[in-house]
Design a protein around this motif. Structure first.
Motif, PDB file in Angstrom:
ATOM      1  N   PRO A  42       0.903  -1.279   0.292  1.00  0.00           N
ATOM      2  CA  PRO A  42       0.236  -0.262   0.201  1.00  0.00           C
ATOM      3  C   PRO A  42       0.696   1.524   0.274  1.00  0.00           C
ATOM      4  O   PRO A  42       0.403   1.994  -0.542  1.00  0.00           O
ATOM      5  N   ASP A  43       1.995   1.094   0.370  1.00  0.00           N
ATOM      6  CA  ASP A  43       2.551   3.210   0.885  1.00  0.00           C
ATOM      7  C   ASP A  43       3.212   3.310  -0.506  1.00  0.00           C
ATOM      8  O   ASP A  43       3.511   3.771  -1.208  1.00  0.00           O
ATOM      9  N   GLU A  44       3.923   1.721  -1.337  1.00  0.00           N
ATOM     10  CA  GLU A  44       4.184   2.520  -3.042  1.00  0.00           C
ATOM     11  C   GLU A  44       3.420   2.821  -3.449  1.00  0.00           C
ATOM     12  O   GLU A  44       3.234   3.234  -4.103  1.00  0.00           O
ATOM     13  N   LEU A  45       2.327   2.189  -3.585  1.00  0.00           N
ATOM     14  CA  LEU A  45       0.839   1.664  -4.228  1.00  0.00           C
ATOM     15  C   LEU A  45       0.101   3.326  -4.105  1.00  0.00           C
ATOM     16  O   LEU A  45       0.342   4.092  -5.092  1.00  0.00           O
ATOM     17  N   ILE A  46       0.375   3.730  -2.981  1.00  0.00           N
ATOM     18  CA  ILE A  46      -0.102   4.940  -2.808  1.00  0.00           C
ATOM     19  C   ILE A  46       0.195   6.259  -2.994  1.00  0.00           C
ATOM     20  O   ILE A  46       0.202   6.992  -2.989  1.00  0.00           O
ATOM     21  N   THR A  47       1.801   5.995  -3.401  1.00  0.00           N
ATOM     22  CA  THR A  47       2.454   7.021  -3.135  1.00  0.00           C
ATOM     23  C   THR A  47       3.363   6.901  -5.014  1.00  0.00           C
ATOM     24  O   THR A  47       4.097   7.885  -4.860  1.00  0.00           O
TER      25      THR A  47
END
Ligand code: RAT
Ligand code: ZN
Length: 415
Positions: A42-47
């Motif tokens: 998620p952190d990679e995806l959202i950024t």
């Protein structure tokens, strides 16, 4: 309808996509064996930089883009999530929709606690199992990477050696070795290539040695470069010279394609970093010149400007060594994909590669491909209806063969 087939064309197209694994010819994905380069969760995806650029338009007043850039990734993800998914409007852009599709595919309900739930889901999952799941659910069988030996994080991995997951194919990316010459000279020299600032014979032969060595080492299936809209051939600028004297002759010798992704203006708004690039229209006379002067090289071509798309089809009709591919970056939106795919089918038949994902985060395969297939399928259905209507005794095997060829890497990159 004359010769109406005795099967549903749309169901047959759907089955054709479901049955044949997709070969994704351009991504920025890496296998788990490549450590920190392999991005997922998620952190990679959202950024993702598409989302950061969108969030930058509506950040809270107390956070500047520079302050945002300085935050650790999880905090950036919190800000983007709050801005784009909890804010005062629906997450309706293509990149926003993509996140929702990914969550849905993984069984995560996006609100009220979507990001927290996504983080909890990924904290529990084994990376290897997650990779398998994403390939299986997205219908993708193989992705091609973007490999840069001048990247200090990547080169040591290849030098040391690792067992490459066969779902990942290698591609030698050339930007950092060619663009901004003589900028790359010092790095190339440090790797033992005796290039000079001047584009001398020695420089050209050392560049060719670099290309050959690294194509060999990584097993590159093609070489790729992104180019600005003012790229000219023939031209005096170093990139044009190096393409003509080193890259294209090497591509020909090795019988691998030269991919050119043309039309990007890097750093239009530098504070946005990866998200700060813009675009411009390319003069396609340059492509005609390239295709004519290098008939023995296969060129994989994608161009960023919508204004260039019809022209690219026309150039490809004149030169069999031009293979248009994908709806790149700012074109990777349903309304534009439909238009481009229809005009390509009308002008080129089945002789192009309709799409690539450009995914950077593994999870994105789940949305980039489901969205593309959903968008492109009706275009194919209409064309097969036209074909049946014209009197062709269409069979389901025809449809399967076309989809398998066009979405399976085309004639150059299918295994
Ligand atoms: O679409 C993108 O992710 C861009 O940032 C670029 O990476 C582009 O696709 C490229 O390969 O240069
Ligand atoms: Zn890319």
């Amino acid at each position: 309808m004359s010769n109406a087939p005795d099967f549903s064309i749309s169901a047959a197209v759907e089955r054709a996509f479901a049955e044949h694994p997709i070969v994704d010819i351009h991504t920025h994905l890496y296998p788990l064996q490549m450590g920190a380069l392999s991005l997922w969760g998620p952190d990679e995806l959202i950024t993702y930089h598409y989302l950061k650029a969108e969030a930058s338009r509506q950040l809270p007043p107390d956070i500047s883009v520079a302050q945002f850039n300085a935050m650790p990734k999880p905090e950036q993800a919190d800000v983007v999530w709050k801005t784009l998914f909890v804010g005062d409007s629906s997450p309706i852009s293509e990149a926003q929709l993509g996140v929702i599709t990914v969550m849905n595919a993984l069984g995560i309900v996006p609100r009220p606690n979507g990001l927290a739930d996504f983080r909890a889901y990924c904290a529990d999952v084994k990376p290897e199992a997650f990779v398998d799941l994403i390939f299986e659910k997205s219908g993708v069988g193989k992705v091609y990477m973007t490999n840069d030996p001048l990247d200090d994080a990547e080169r040591p991995l290849w030098e040391k050696g690792f067992d490459l997951d066969p779902r990942f194919g290698a591609v030698l990316r050339l930007d950092s070795a060619l663009v901004g010459w003589p900028g790359p000279v010092a790095k190339l020299q440090a790797l033992g290539y005796n290039v000079e600032n001047a584009l001398s014979e020695k420089t050209v032969s050392e560049m060719r040695r670099y290309l050959n060595d690294w194509c060999d080492r990584i097993g590159a299936r093609y070489m790729a470069i992104s180019l600005p809209p003012n790229f000219t051939y023939p031209g005096e600028d170093p990139v044009s010279q190096l393409m003509a004297k080193a890259v294209w002759p090497t591509a020909q010798d090795r019988n691998i394609p030269s991919a050119m992704m043309v039309g990007v203006k890097r750093g239009v708004n530098p504070v946005l970093r990866d998200g700060g690039d813009g675009m411009g229209v390319w003069d396609l006379a340059n492509l005609e010149n390239i295709a004519r002067d290098f008939p023995g090289v296969n060129f994989l071509i994608t161009i960023l400007s919508r204004e260039n798309q019809h022209g690219l089809c026309v150039v490809a009709r004149k030169f069999p060594n031009i293979l248009p591919f994908g709806c790149w970056w700012f074109l990777n939106d349903p309304s534009i994909i439909q238009e481009i795919t229809a005009e390509r089918l009308e002008l080129l038949g089945a002789s192009f590669i309709p799409q690539h994902s450009d995914a950077r985060i593994l999870d994105q395969l789940l949305y980039k491909w489901t969205h593309s297939v959903r968008t492109i399928s009706p275009v194919f259905v209409r064309k097969y209806e036209d074909l049946a209507h014209a009197g062709w005794p269409l069979t389901e095997d025809d449809i399967k063969r076309d989809i398998a060829k066009m979405f399976g890497g085309g004639k150059l990159l299918s295994d």
